[in-house]
Design a protein around this motif. Structure first.
Motif, PDB file in Angstrom:
ATOM      1  N   VAL A  30       0.850  -1.201   0.000  1.00 39.13           N
ATOM      2  CA  VAL A  30       0.000   0.000   0.000  1.00 39.13           C
ATOM      3  C   VAL A  30       0.883   1.247   0.000  1.00 39.13           C
ATOM      4  N   GLN A  31       1.928   1.194   0.838  1.00 39.36           N
ATOM      5  CA  GLN A  31       2.809   2.349   0.946  1.00 39.36           C
ATOM      6  C   GLN A  31       3.486   2.676  -0.388  1.00 39.36           C
ATOM      7  N   GLU A  32       3.825   1.615  -1.123  1.00 39.74           N
ATOM      8  CA  GLU A  32       4.446   1.815  -2.433  1.00 39.74           C
ATOM      9  C   GLU A  32       3.467   2.504  -3.389  1.00 39.74           C
ATOM     10  N   ILE A  33       2.207   2.124  -3.301  1.00 41.18           N
ATOM     11  CA  ILE A  33       1.181   2.751  -4.145  1.00 41.18           C
ATOM     12  C   ILE A  33       1.112   4.240  -3.800  1.00 41.18           C
ATOM     13  N   GLN A  34       1.135   4.530  -2.495  1.00 38.01           N
ATOM     14  CA  GLN A  34       1.058   5.948  -2.065  1.00 38.01           C
ATOM     15  C   GLN A  34       2.271   6.730  -2.540  1.00 38.01           C
ATOM     16  N   GLU A  35       3.444   6.105  -2.428  1.00 35.71           N
ATOM     17  CA  GLU A  35       4.667   6.795  -2.887  1.00 35.71           C
ATOM     18  C   GLU A  35       4.615   7.051  -4.388  1.00 35.71           C
ATOM     19  N   PHE A  36       4.118   6.051  -5.115  1.00 33.55           N
ATOM     20  CA  PHE A  36       4.046   6.202  -6.567  1.00 33.55           C
ATOM     21  C   PHE A  36       3.136   7.375  -6.940  1.00 33.55           C
ATOM     22  N   LEU A  37       2.005   7.487  -6.226  1.00 34.54           N
ATOM     23  CA  LEU A  37       1.028   8.535  -6.568  1.00 34.54           C
ATOM     24  C   LEU A  37       1.573   9.940  -6.329  1.00 34.54           C
ATOM     25  N   GLU A  38       2.671  10.025  -5.568  1.00 34.28           N
ATOM     26  CA  GLU A  38       3.273  11.334  -5.303  1.00 34.28           C
ATOM     27  C   GLU A  38       4.244  11.789  -6.395  1.00 34.28           C
ATOM     28  N   ILE A  39       4.601  10.882  -7.297  1.00 33.43           N
ATOM     29  CA  ILE A  39       5.589  11.259  -8.320  1.00 33.43           C
ATOM     30  C   ILE A  39       4.921  12.153  -9.379  1.00 33.43           C
ATOM     31  N   ASP A  40       5.374  13.385  -9.462  1.00 34.15           N
ATOM     32  CA  ASP A  40       4.741  14.376 -10.330  1.00 34.15           C
ATOM     33  C   ASP A  40       4.652  13.954 -11.790  1.00 34.15           C
ATOM     34  N   GLN A  41       5.726  13.330 -12.268  1.00 32.11           N
ATOM     35  CA  GLN A  41       5.822  12.990 -13.693  1.00 32.11           C
ATOM     36  C   GLN A  41       4.620  12.172 -14.202  1.00 32.11           C
ATOM     37  N   SER A 148      -5.063  12.021  -3.801  1.00 29.83           N
ATOM     38  CA  SER A 148      -4.321  12.467  -2.616  1.00 29.83           C
ATOM     39  C   SER A 148      -3.397  11.405  -2.031  1.00 29.83           C
ATOM     40  N   GLY A 149      -3.609  10.142  -2.389  1.00 32.57           N
ATOM     41  CA  GLY A 149      -2.828   9.060  -1.783  1.00 32.57           C
ATOM     42  C   GLY A 149      -3.316   8.659  -0.395  1.00 32.57           C
ATOM     43  N   GLU A 150      -4.379   9.306   0.090  1.00 37.49           N
ATOM     44  CA  GLU A 150      -4.932   8.989   1.428  1.00 37.49           C
ATOM     45  C   GLU A 150      -5.623   7.635   1.404  1.00 37.49           C
ATOM     46  N   PRO A 151      -5.535   6.891   2.533  1.00 40.34           N
ATOM     47  CA  PRO A 151      -6.299   5.652   2.614  1.00 40.34           C
ATOM     48  C   PRO A 151      -7.773   5.926   2.908  1.00 40.34           C
ATOM     49  N   ILE A 152      -8.630   5.026   2.488  1.00 36.19           N
ATOM     50  CA  ILE A 152     -10.075   5.198   2.715  1.00 36.19           C
ATOM     51  C   ILE A 152     -10.705   3.814   2.826  1.00 36.19           C
ATOM     52  N   THR A 153     -11.759   3.713   3.670  1.00 38.49           N
ATOM     53  CA  THR A 153     -12.456   2.431   3.832  1.00 38.49           C
ATOM     54  C   THR A 153     -13.876   2.561   3.290  1.00 38.49           C
ATOM     55  N   PHE A 154     -14.338   1.543   2.577  1.00 36.88           N
ATOM     56  CA  PHE A 154     -15.705   1.521   2.047  1.00 36.88           C
ATOM     57  C   PHE A 154     -16.472   0.375   2.690  1.00 36.88           C
ATOM     58  N   SER A 155     -17.655   0.676   3.235  1.00 32.98           N
ATOM     59  CA  SER A 155     -18.529  -0.374   3.765  1.00 32.98           C
ATOM     60  C   SER A 155     -19.313  -0.971   2.592  1.00 32.98           C
ATOM     61  N   ASN A 156     -20.094  -1.993   2.882  1.00 30.66           N
ATOM     62  CA  ASN A 156     -20.940  -2.607   1.846  1.00 30.66           C
ATOM     63  C   ASN A 156     -21.847  -1.547   1.196  1.00 30.66           C
ATOM     64  N   ASN A 157     -22.517  -0.741   2.022  1.00 31.26           N
ATOM     65  CA  ASN A 157     -23.422   0.282   1.467  1.00 31.26           C
ATOM     66  C   ASN A 157     -22.685   1.317   0.637  1.00 31.26           C
ATOM     67  N   PHE A 176     -10.226   5.615  -7.112  1.00 30.47           N
ATOM     68  CA  PHE A 176      -9.657   4.848  -5.995  1.00 30.47           C
ATOM     69  C   PHE A 176      -8.881   3.639  -6.513  1.00 30.47           C
ATOM     70  N   ILE A 177      -7.860   3.252  -5.746  1.00 35.91           N
ATOM     71  CA  ILE A 177      -7.162   2.003  -6.028  1.00 35.91           C
ATOM     72  C   ILE A 177      -7.467   1.064  -4.866  1.00 35.91           C
ATOM     73  N   ILE A 178      -8.175  -0.012  -5.152  1.00 38.43           N
ATOM     74  CA  ILE A 178      -8.557  -0.963  -4.099  1.00 38.43           C
ATOM     75  C   ILE A 178      -7.313  -1.749  -3.695  1.00 38.43           C
ATOM     76  N   THR A 179      -7.058  -1.837  -2.390  1.00 36.58           N
ATOM     77  CA  THR A 179      -5.842  -2.522  -1.935  1.00 36.58           C
ATOM     78  C   THR A 179      -6.136  -3.817  -1.166  1.00 36.58           C
ATOM     79  N   SER A 180      -7.290  -3.875  -0.470  1.00 39.85           N
ATOM     80  CA  SER A 180      -7.664  -5.132   0.191  1.00 39.85           C
ATOM     81  C   SER A 180      -9.176  -5.211   0.326  1.00 39.85           C
TER      82      SER A 180
END
Ligand code: EPU
Length: 338
Positions: A30-41, A148-157, A176-180
């Motif tokens: 997950v952290q790698e995904i967040q780091e990647f999203l910060e790369i401006d290019q 933003s690279g922020e984590p977020i949780t989605f419930s069933n609803n 969003f990028i689903i991670t788990s």
């Protein structure tokens, strides 16, 4: 992380379409995904989030960055009197996860055996088969906000699940990028064998008492008989959704076509078998170059070798047009067009 250029996606999509992505990166954490999203290019480029690649049609080269999510791991995270909660990384293979659950005694996903793809893609289209949908066992998922690279949780609803649809395939596409994914398994699970040919298969197997394992085997038998193995004949499962129409329209069609296959969808609507409609129009087993309609299942389009995305897409337009002409029904694509 290795960011590769001009990367062939042929091995990464089950249609085996030859197409290149301008950039490609595989991310394990997950952290790698967040780091990647910060790369401006790469921030302004179009993104293709890839799981198992089993529900996409690549229409040509992709002029952006393909992100293959390889977050792994599966574990029981908690349990209470009624449920087991099992979490799995988005990069886990779905069918292997089903087998793991059966082995551990968590019942509820056995009807979804042998569905191709990864865990992270399962909520996207609310995968379903033999009377069960992911939403029936879904608890929550974790994702990263692409902006933003922020984590977020989605419930069933929060996921707004519907027939082969969710917020991730509609309003929130690409956000969003689903991670788990965490599923919730009832300790008092009632097996669902009501789907016609599943019951028949179980009888034919003469397997005795029901278990998740037996149901899974029955589902695998049916799927192996009817649906082509993507490793041998390149395909993406059902190409179209089963259309849902109002009862009145169905009554009229039924008068003209008494054998038309249908399932009750709600009090007001009926779900038709797209496979039957396409089959009736004579498409089963047809082939145009290397693009074709599978000989055992009319809802499955296949690439026999060298088709590109537009060959398959053109065939799908012809099919949809003939169904529209004969029955007045619009077929909607289930597969995601990239
Ligand atoms: N049929 C035909 N001709 C064919 C194939 C099927 O007339 O060539 C008839 C069958 O006789 C049956 C009806 O169509 O009465 C439905 O067929 P089937 O049971 O094979 O299911 P489906 O509606 O075509 C859906 C899912 C599948 C899932 C099966 C089993 C959709 C779009 N597809 O297919 O999911 O495995 O039910 O539950 O809802 C997928 O989404 O990729 C997928 C394979």
């Amino acid at each position: 992380m290795d960011i590769l250029e001009n990367y062939s996606l042929r091995e990464l999509n089950s249609f085996a379409i030859s197409a290149n992505s301008r950039y490609f990166v595989a991310l394990d954490e997950v952290q790698e995904i967040q780091e990647f999203l910060e790369i401006d290019q790469y921030r302004a480029l179009p993104r293709l989030i890839l799981g198992g690649g089993s529900n996409i049609l690549l229409s040509g080269d992709f002029d952006g960055i393909t992100i293959k999510v390889n977050v792994m791991g599966k574990e029981l995270v908690s349990e209470d009197d009624d449920y087991y909660y099992v979490k799995a990384g988005a990069g886990e293979n779905w069918h292997q996860f089903v087998l793991y659950c059966i082995d551990k005694g968590y019942s509820g996903v056995e009807n979804l055996s042998l569905i191709p793809g990864n865990l992270g893609a399962a909520p996207m289209q609310n995968i379903g088969a033999y009377g069960v949908e992911l939403k029936d066992v879904f608890h929550e998922l974790e994702a990263v906000i692409t902006e933003s690279g922020e984590p977020i949780t989605f419930s069933n609803n929060d996921c707004v699940f519907a027939y082969r649809n969710s917020i991730f395939k509609s309003e929130a596409k690409g956000r969003f990028i689903i991670t788990s994914v965490t599923l919730r398994f009832s300790k008092k699970h009632v097996y669902n064998t009501s789907y016609g040919n599943l019951e028949q298969e179980l009888e034919a197997m003469n397997a005795g008492s029901l278990s998740a394992k037996v149901i899974s085997e029955a589902v695998c038998n049916i799927r192996n008989r009817k649906l082509p193995n993507p490793a041998e004949i390149h395909n993406a499962g059902s190409f179209f959704k089963n259309p849902i129409i109002p009862n009145e329209q169905f009554e009229q069609l039924k008068e003209q076509y008494p054998d038309m296959v249908s399932f009750k969808s709600s009090e007001t609507d009926v779900k038709l078998a797209a496979a039957w409609l396409i089959d009736f129009c004579g498409w089963k087993g047809k082939r145009e170059g290397d693009a074709g309609v599978h000989e055992n299942h009319a809802l499955v389009l296949v690439n026999y070798g060298k088709s590109n995305g537009s060959d398959i897409l053109n065939l799908s337009f012809e099919i949809a047009e003939s169904v529209k002409k004969k029955f007045g029904i619009d077929l909607e694509r289930e597969v995601n067009l990239v």
